[in-house]
Design a protein around this motif. Sequence first.
Motif, short mmCIF file in Angstrom:
data_model
loop_
_atom_site.label_atom_id
_atom_site.label_comp_id
_atom_site.label_asym_id
_atom_site.label_seq_id
_atom_site.Cartn_x
_atom_site.Cartn_y
_atom_site.Cartn_z
N UNK A 179 0.75 -1.23 0.18
CA UNK A 179 0.01 0.11 0.01
C UNK A 179 1.06 1.07 -0.02
N UNK A 180 0.24 2.29 -0.32
CA UNK A 180 1.16 3.53 -0.21
C UNK A 180 1.68 3.95 0.78
N UNK A 181 1.04 3.66 2.00
CA UNK A 181 1.70 4.04 3.26
C UNK A 181 2.90 3.08 3.67
N UNK A 182 2.74 1.82 3.18
CA UNK A 182 3.72 0.86 3.49
C UNK A 182 5.06 1.04 2.46
N UNK A 183 4.62 1.44 1.29
CA UNK A 183 5.95 1.86 0.51
C UNK A 183 6.73 3.10 0.73
N UNK A 184 5.86 4.12 1.44
CA UNK A 184 6.50 5.38 1.95
C UNK A 184 7.39 4.90 3.04
N UNK A 185 6.84 4.04 3.99
CA UNK A 185 7.44 3.61 5.36
C UNK A 185 8.89 2.63 4.80
N UNK A 193 4.66 -6.03 10.02
CA UNK A 193 5.67 -7.21 9.44
C UNK A 193 5.99 -7.17 8.07
N UNK A 194 5.06 -6.74 7.34
CA UNK A 194 5.21 -6.85 5.86
C UNK A 194 6.28 -5.54 5.51
N UNK A 195 6.13 -4.47 6.11
CA UNK A 195 7.02 -3.43 5.93
C UNK A 195 8.61 -4.08 6.43
N UNK A 196 8.81 -4.60 7.55
CA UNK A 196 9.83 -4.93 8.27
C UNK A 196 10.57 -5.95 7.22
N UNK A 231 12.82 10.17 13.18
CA UNK A 231 11.27 9.79 12.26
C UNK A 231 10.76 8.71 12.77
N UNK A 232 9.40 8.97 12.77
CA UNK A 232 8.51 7.82 13.05
C UNK A 232 7.43 7.62 11.95
N UNK A 233 6.93 6.45 11.74
CA UNK A 233 6.12 5.93 10.85
C UNK A 233 4.99 5.44 11.68
N UNK A 234 3.79 6.02 11.45
CA UNK A 234 2.63 5.70 12.52
C UNK A 234 1.68 4.99 11.45
N UNK A 235 1.44 3.72 11.74
CA UNK A 235 0.49 2.88 10.69
C UNK A 235 -0.82 2.76 11.49
N UNK A 236 -2.09 3.17 10.44
CA UNK A 236 -3.22 3.21 11.27
C UNK A 236 -4.33 2.25 10.42
N UNK A 237 -4.02 2.18 9.17
CA UNK A 237 -4.96 1.34 8.19
C UNK A 237 -4.85 -0.08 8.26
N UNK A 238 -5.80 -0.65 8.55
CA UNK A 238 -6.15 -2.17 8.80
C UNK A 238 -6.41 -2.78 7.36
N UNK A 239 -5.72 -3.59 7.05
CA UNK A 239 -5.42 -4.33 5.49
C UNK A 239 -6.69 -5.46 5.47
N UNK A 240 -7.20 -5.57 4.22
CA UNK A 240 -8.29 -6.24 3.80
C UNK A 240 -8.43 -7.39 4.57
#
Length: 735
Positions: free
Chosen positions: A333-339, A360-363, A481-490
């Motif tokens: 997702x866009x938020x994950x790619x940006x992270x 976990x996907x981002x890491x 820098x901090x990435x705050x993730x809030x979107x729950x994936x499908x």
Amino acid sequence: MKPPPASTSSSHDVLAGLVERVTFHNAETGFCVLRVKARGHHDLVPVVGHAAVITAGEWVTASGEWVNDRVHGQQFKARFLRTSAPTSIDGIEKYLGSGMIRGIGPGYARKLVKAFGERVFDIIEAEPARLRDVAGIGAVRAAKITEAWADQKTVREIMVFLHSHGVGTARAVRIFKTYGADAVQVMSENPYRLARDIRGIGFKTADAIAQRLGIAKTAMIRVRAGISYALTEATNDGHCGLPLEQLLPLAGELLEVEVALVQTALDLELAEGTVVADRVGETHCVFLARLHRAERAIAENLLRISAGDLPWPPIDAERALPWIEAKTGLALADSQAEAVRLALRSKVLVITGGPGVGKTTIVNAILRILAVKDTALELCAPTGRAARRMTEATGFAARTIHRLLETDPRAGGFKRDEHNPIECDLVVIDESSMVDVLLMQALLAAVPRHAALLIVGDIDQLPSVGPGQVLADIINSGAVPVVRLTEIFRQAAQSRIIVNAHRVNQGLLPDLARPEGDSDFYFVPADEPETAVAHVVELVKTRMPRRFGFDPIRDIQVLCPMNRGGVGARSLNIELQAALNPAGEKKVERFGWTFAPGDKVMQIENDYDKDIFNGDIGYVDDVDLEAAELVASFDGRPVTFLFGELDSLVPAYAATIHKSQGSEYPAVVIPLLTQHYAMLQRNLLYTGITRGKKLVVLVGQKKAIAIAVKNVSGRRRWSKLAEWLAITGSRPAAG
């Protein structure tokens, strides 16, 4: 039983006899329940009182009073217990066979008594070579028996000293292990050292000894020790220090002395550097020196790490992102790619968010991209379970922070530090919300200057059990820098566990309606504690294994808001142990618990010698009554405990939610009733729900759940880390 005359309120009754059985003994408090074959009584007499150590076969003299307990009936309540080695053949055999002396179980006790009779103690002490005359006792076992007997004798001498000063709750074995033969001298010169040096001995116990030694309440040695005591008490609530206006009256109240005297003692402690004065905002505070140093060191090391060049060559994220998507088959997702982009150009980065938001996907993406650039990676987490989860989720080896830092049992610290740093280019810390100030200080000190740091955690979970609020302070400081993730994936949104966890976190009641068909989240109503306990036991023993195929001991974890109470972890452990793994003949009763093969247990303190740590879960493999040893497997590795060391283990069928931090279980059962009121908080319920991987069952009252969801008043923790970070250097937060 022959009760005394009518004067049951007298505190001058004396009872003497042989301890037939130690029904219960709590090593922390010394509280014990004994069955005593007493002079003048036909039946065994129940005796309750306090003793540092107590063993079947000993002769006990008790002074106290007879009481009629509603539950247990007539019993002798001892205000004071004095024990002595037994002199009768029967008593000697019981004493030797109780497991208190390593190498002697019931079998060898019988043989020794048969061979040497009443002289057996003298033989062990004065003529140990003769032990080898007994069949089955060779040189090794004889040496063990002699050494253990010498230790016991020293412990007994320490106990006599403690008893002579009216203290029956002292941890004699730990005192001996800490000070050895100098124990009595140390206690005589400065009993307050006990509170500082020995786990399980608090200021109050040391204070009781001091008063018996004639140290006055207003003595400066006492008031000075009391300041550290007040601040240490505050660490139990997560504080690194306290405002001066709270500390002075608190110490005065705890010590029962004038505040002016506390101020004088505080000035001396400040001058000596035991405590440190500093401000948090505009508030004048006092900190324990080691915690003040630790917070400052965390800030300095974070800023040291964040300075300088990246340890990997420049990476073109626009090429790396399609590559990783093709490699994993996952579209970011866009938020994950940006992270991921931010991580590839950041020396230090924090990623925070709840379950199902893609941490976990981002890491995984970051690690795979860096791995092909030959980046040396080190992954770590605070607990063994969290490290295992990290390994399973990423495919890269992860270790506990303690193992990464290489614990040093002899020195008591870590082999990896600023002088001997970890050999890596990137350190990744998962479950960072549960890392306290002292552990984070040790970890960051060992991160080499050139390396990068990725901190992953959920800021909405409970803060660490130990002092500080490291993750929250780092995020709130704005220094990295901090990435705050809030979107729950499908896919995650199909899980009622995840949806309900996020509802709780947003201050909404979880969906407690009965689901149609199978689900991963259920609510079982129970208005009374007795009903809740019955439901919990039935769920764990029968319903969940039958319907979902879970192993009741290895797959299902009961998590409680608190230890105390009828629906607390302690009480539920007793109920669940009886239902799931009733003990046979091969069992050991120590420190208020029974342990038998098959039991699930938890380690409750760090043991660097055994390489097991607070919160680690194991399973009892064997109880050897002859060798007085218990063997339990932790992560498949056998660990041996002497019976006298079992105060570091507790049954783990039920545990507190605090103790579950960093762990994940296939199935979780959480009892929630209004009797848990003191602990009903949003972050506690949220943390409990997020521990369940495949199934979560709440048992209890909707009212209790509503109280928890509404309560966000978690106490403020007094710490200065956010300020240290903001003072030393600030960067805008991202995400």
